[in-house]
Design an enzyme around this catalytic site. Structure first.
Site, PDB file in Angstrom:
ATOM      1  N   HIS A 105      -5.563  -2.188  -7.712  1.00 22.79           N
ATOM      2  CA  HIS A 105      -6.882  -1.707  -8.123  1.00 22.79           C
ATOM      3  C   HIS A 105      -7.526  -2.633  -9.157  1.00 22.79           C
ATOM      4  O   HIS A 105      -8.664  -3.059  -8.998  1.00 22.79           O
ATOM      5  CB  HIS A 105      -6.767  -0.290  -8.695  1.00 22.79           C
ATOM      6  CG  HIS A 105      -6.521   0.733  -7.631  1.00 22.79           C
ATOM      7  ND1 HIS A 105      -5.288   0.941  -7.066  1.00 22.79           N
ATOM      8  CD2 HIS A 105      -7.362   1.597  -7.024  1.00 22.79           C
ATOM      9  CE1 HIS A 105      -5.388   1.883  -6.155  1.00 22.79           C
ATOM     10  NE2 HIS A 105      -6.627   2.311  -6.106  1.00 22.79           N
ATOM     11  N   GLU A 125       5.385  -0.963 -28.856  1.00 26.32           N
ATOM     12  CA  GLU A 125       4.053  -0.618 -29.372  1.00 26.32           C
ATOM     13  C   GLU A 125       4.191   0.539 -30.360  1.00 26.32           C
ATOM     14  O   GLU A 125       5.039   1.420 -30.156  1.00 26.32           O
ATOM     15  CB  GLU A 125       3.133  -0.198 -28.214  1.00 26.32           C
ATOM     16  CG  GLU A 125       2.906  -1.333 -27.231  1.00 26.32           C
ATOM     17  CD  GLU A 125       2.021  -0.956 -26.037  1.00 26.32           C
ATOM     18  OE1 GLU A 125       1.476   0.165 -26.019  1.00 26.32           O
ATOM     19  OE2 GLU A 125       1.884  -1.791 -25.131  1.00 26.32           O
ATOM     20  N   HIS A 149      -3.508  -1.978 -26.812  1.00 25.08           N
ATOM     21  CA  HIS A 149      -3.381  -1.243 -25.542  1.00 25.08           C
ATOM     22  C   HIS A 149      -4.634  -0.404 -25.264  1.00 25.08           C
ATOM     23  O   HIS A 149      -4.553   0.803 -25.038  1.00 25.08           O
ATOM     24  CB  HIS A 149      -2.128  -0.347 -25.541  1.00 25.08           C
ATOM     25  CG  HIS A 149      -1.662  -0.003 -24.163  1.00 25.08           C
ATOM     26  ND1 HIS A 149      -0.341   0.213 -23.850  1.00 25.08           N
ATOM     27  CD2 HIS A 149      -2.356   0.167 -23.001  1.00 25.08           C
ATOM     28  CE1 HIS A 149      -0.237   0.499 -22.565  1.00 25.08           C
ATOM     29  NE2 HIS A 149      -1.447   0.477 -22.021  1.00 25.08           N
ATOM     30  N   ILE A 150      -5.787  -1.091 -25.318  1.00 27.24           N
ATOM     31  CA  ILE A 150      -7.043  -0.375 -25.112  1.00 27.24           C
ATOM     32  C   ILE A 150      -7.798  -0.885 -23.872  1.00 27.24           C
ATOM     33  O   ILE A 150      -8.985  -0.618 -23.726  1.00 27.24           O
ATOM     34  CB  ILE A 150      -7.976  -0.452 -26.352  1.00 27.24           C
ATOM     35  CG1 ILE A 150      -7.970  -1.828 -27.008  1.00 27.24           C
ATOM     36  CG2 ILE A 150      -7.624   0.594 -27.379  1.00 27.24           C
ATOM     37  CD1 ILE A 150      -8.737  -2.863 -26.355  1.00 27.24           C
ATOM     38  N   GLY A 166      -7.926   0.142 -20.960  1.00 30.41           N
ATOM     39  CA  GLY A 166      -8.586   1.192 -20.185  1.00 30.41           C
ATOM     40  C   GLY A 166      -9.329   2.187 -21.056  1.00 30.41           C
ATOM     41  O   GLY A 166      -9.835   3.204 -20.559  1.00 30.41           O
TER      42      GLY A 166
HETATM   43  P1  NAI Z   1      -1.992  -0.788  -8.629  1.00 33.45           P
HETATM   44  O1  NAI Z   1      -0.794   0.005  -8.249  1.00 33.45           O
HETATM   45  O2  NAI Z   1      -3.274  -0.501  -7.992  1.00 33.45           O
HETATM   46  O3  NAI Z   1      -1.664  -2.356  -8.390  1.00 33.45           O
HETATM   47  C1  NAI Z   1      -0.442  -2.943  -8.709  1.00 33.45           C
HETATM   48  C2  NAI Z   1      -0.234  -4.092  -7.731  1.00 33.45           C
HETATM   49  O4  NAI Z   1       0.924  -4.819  -8.128  1.00 33.45           O
HETATM   50  C3  NAI Z   1       0.011  -3.623  -6.299  1.00 33.45           C
HETATM   51  O5  NAI Z   1      -0.845  -4.299  -5.408  1.00 33.45           O
HETATM   52  C4  NAI Z   1       1.474  -3.964  -6.063  1.00 33.45           C
HETATM   53  O6  NAI Z   1       1.764  -4.269  -4.707  1.00 33.45           O
HETATM   54  C5  NAI Z   1       1.641  -5.174  -6.958  1.00 33.45           C
HETATM   55  N1  NAI Z   1       3.015  -5.453  -7.319  1.00 33.45           N
HETATM   56  C6  NAI Z   1       4.005  -4.576  -7.607  1.00 33.45           C
HETATM   57  N2  NAI Z   1       5.148  -5.254  -7.887  1.00 33.45           N
HETATM   58  C7  NAI Z   1       4.854  -6.569  -7.767  1.00 33.45           C
HETATM   59  C8  NAI Z   1       5.618  -7.745  -7.929  1.00 33.45           C
HETATM   60  N3  NAI Z   1       6.905  -7.705  -8.262  1.00 33.45           N
HETATM   61  N4  NAI Z   1       5.007  -8.926  -7.722  1.00 33.45           N
HETATM   62  C9  NAI Z   1       3.688  -8.987  -7.361  1.00 33.45           C
HETATM   63  N5  NAI Z   1       2.925  -7.900  -7.188  1.00 33.45           N
HETATM   64  C10 NAI Z   1       3.502  -6.708  -7.395  1.00 33.45           C
HETATM   65  O7  NAI Z   1      -2.074  -0.694 -10.204  1.00 33.45           O
HETATM   66  P2  NAI Z   1      -3.361  -0.964 -11.124  1.00 33.45           P
HETATM   67  O8  NAI Z   1      -4.104   0.289 -11.319  1.00 33.45           O
HETATM   68  O9  NAI Z   1      -4.051  -2.165 -10.626  1.00 33.45           O
HETATM   69  O10 NAI Z   1      -2.624  -1.272 -12.514  1.00 33.45           O
HETATM   70  C11 NAI Z   1      -1.913  -2.480 -12.725  1.00 33.45           C
HETATM   71  C12 NAI Z   1      -1.207  -2.467 -14.069  1.00 33.45           C
HETATM   72  O11 NAI Z   1      -2.154  -2.280 -15.109  1.00 33.45           O
HETATM   73  C13 NAI Z   1      -0.169  -1.363 -14.236  1.00 33.45           C
HETATM   74  O12 NAI Z   1       0.947  -1.891 -14.906  1.00 33.45           O
HETATM   75  C14 NAI Z   1      -0.816  -0.404 -15.179  1.00 33.45           C
HETATM   76  O13 NAI Z   1       0.135   0.286 -15.937  1.00 33.45           O
HETATM   77  C15 NAI Z   1      -1.625  -1.355 -16.057  1.00 33.45           C
HETATM   78  N6  NAI Z   1      -2.728  -0.678 -16.749  1.00 33.45           N
HETATM   79  C16 NAI Z   1      -2.990  -1.057 -18.046  1.00 33.45           C
HETATM   80  C17 NAI Z   1      -4.016  -0.446 -18.739  1.00 33.45           C
HETATM   81  C18 NAI Z   1      -4.321  -0.870 -20.127  1.00 33.45           C
HETATM   82  O14 NAI Z   1      -4.892  -0.082 -20.888  1.00 33.45           O
HETATM   83  N7  NAI Z   1      -3.992  -2.079 -20.511  1.00 33.45           N
HETATM   84  C19 NAI Z   1      -4.809   0.638 -18.146  1.00 33.45           C
HETATM   85  C20 NAI Z   1      -4.521   0.870 -16.753  1.00 33.45           C
HETATM   86  C21 NAI Z   1      -3.485   0.252 -16.100  1.00 33.45           C
END
Ligand code: NAI
Length: 411
Positions: free
Chosen positions: A161, A269, A292-293, A295
């Protein structure tokens, strides 16, 4: 609109931790008036008391719903986390009590992508260093080491996403986007996928991480990977703190091989805003550190409030469990006029459907629609019947051994 067998004003909705007021409004708009809205979260004993007769619970990340709490709130039928994570809930126990849990995993996708894009621009221009210097009274007016992002190569690890949204925005500003994902992902725009992580590392000027925390992504970016990047590359991590080996990043920053970094997540954190942030990274001007902001925007809060309250309302009003994180997922149509929907949540054991069917047969009920879904130890069967008088049937269903919960809605 369907009617609940329990009138809506008898359904106690508890919303804690000051979830966005839109959530409360959504329940009120839907006729739920027995709402208990608290800014914080009570201590465990007071929480138990508050939840003893509650049907729906909405929390954020600081209310811990463990086995003891779940065992003590018999009427609880659904929980919503008005955030991304669900670690604060014993999900398995909730499922075994017949309680679906809903969250809002993608409400803040755009917020993260925007922050990362801004950071990429700042890192490319050397803004973190210049900004830090200016705060110390130094004037660093120079074009040396300062670049546009246009035409530069952005590497995205994890094209889900957030990764794919970042790719689209970055491309619209003229970056060339490459991505690596373990799944086969359809490229968006002109983004090109690489077969391996190493191939990606060698190609890009900026690497941005968007993978979940798994055993495979833990320490995914360490010395070996950083060394494979071009000298003067940039790194952004707004995914999870354990994806990057911080000591190796520091060594690479010290040598100048990695020119700058932006980190929103860390291996350790602070657990609250009152705790200090301790990290060796704080002395590096060329590192953007954010707490960690990624989102955390008001828009994301609004999206979360809408998404989670709609999921809870859908479950309460019609039985749908789509996108629940711990429950068999069923997407149900509206209940037709003069029909009843009987929902039976049970232990997933052989012969259950036969016993349920038998009771419907005894009552000569005409079943107009049947949905069944199981997940792990739980089965969820939903029957729509051409009848409004189902009280007796409901009590008999409750008697079947292995039954966890029976609910009835009327069209
Ligand atoms: P998502 O599930 O939509 O996308 C994750 C992608 O990573 C998927 O396409 C998956 O196939 C891929 N993936 C999984 N393992 C992998 C690997 N070993 N090598 C390569 N690709 C791999 O998740 P989304 O929503 O895009 O979130 C991604 C990250 O962002 C998550 O870790 C989430 O916790 C983090 N996040 C951080 C936030 C923040 O405030 N900094 C807020 C929201 C999410």
């Amino acid at each position: 609109m369907s009617k609940l067998s329990l009138p809506k004003d008898k359904i106690k909705v508890v919303l804690l931790e000051g979830v966005h007021p839109l959530a409360e409004q959504a329940f009120k708009k839907n006729g739920y008036n027995n709402i208990h809205y608290l800014k914080g979260t009570p201590e465990p004993d007071a929480l138990k008391q508050l939840l003893a007769d509650a049907h729906i619970l909405g929390i954020r990340s600081r209310t811990f719903v463990n086995k003891e709490i779940l065992d003590s709130c018999e009427k609880l039928m659904a929980i919503g986390t008005f955030c991304i994570g669900t670690n604060q809930i014993d999900l398995e126990k909730a499922r075994n009590h017949g309680i679906p849990v809903f969250n809002a995993p993608f409400s803040n996708t755009r917020s993260v992508a925007e922050l990362v894009l801004a950071e990429i621009i700042f890192l490319m221009r050397g803004i973190p260093q210049k900004n830090a210097a200016a705060h110390r009274g130094e004037w660093q007016k120079t074009a040396e080491g300062s670049f546009e992002i246009r035409g530069k190569n952005l590497g995205i690890v994890g094209f889900g996403h957030i990764g794919s949204q970042l790719g689209v925005i970055a491309e619209s500003l003229g970056m060339k986007v490459y991505f690596y994902d373990i799944e086969n992902k359809l490229p968006m725009g002109n983004a090109q996928h690489t077969e391996t992580l190493n191939e990606l590392l060698a190609k890009v000027d900026v690497l941005s991480l968007h993978v979940p925390s798994t055993s495979v992504t833990k320490n995914m970016i360490g010395k070996a990977q950083l060394d494979k990047m071009k000298p003067g590359s940039l790194l952004v991590n707004a995914a999870r703190g354990d994806v990057v080996v911080i000591e190796d990043l520091i060594a690479s920053l010290d040598s100048g091989h990695i020119k700058g970094a932006a980190l929103d997540v860390f291996p350790e954190e602070p657990s609250s805003n009152n705790d200090p942030f301790i990290s060796q990274l704080i002395k590096y001007d060329q590192v953007i550190i954010t707490p960690h902001i990624g989102g955390s925007t008001l828009e994301a809060q609004v999206n979360i409030a809408k998404e989670v309250s709609q999921k809870l309302l859908k479950y309460s009003n019609n039985g749908s469990t789509s996108s629940s994180v711990n429950f068999p997922q069923v997407s149900l149509p509206e209940i037709k006029d003069n029909q009843s929907r009987v929902m039976h949540i049970h232990k997933n054991q052989p012969g259950m459907l036969e016993k349920v069917n038998h009771i419907f047969t005894i009552h000569s009920m005409n079943i107009t629609a049947l949905h069944l879904q199981t997940e792990g130890e739980i089965g969820y069967v939903i029957m729509d019947v051409d009848c409004n008088d189902v009280d007796e049937l409901k009590s008999e269903l409750q008697e079947i051994e292995g039954t966890l919960r029976v609910r009835v809605l009327h069209g």
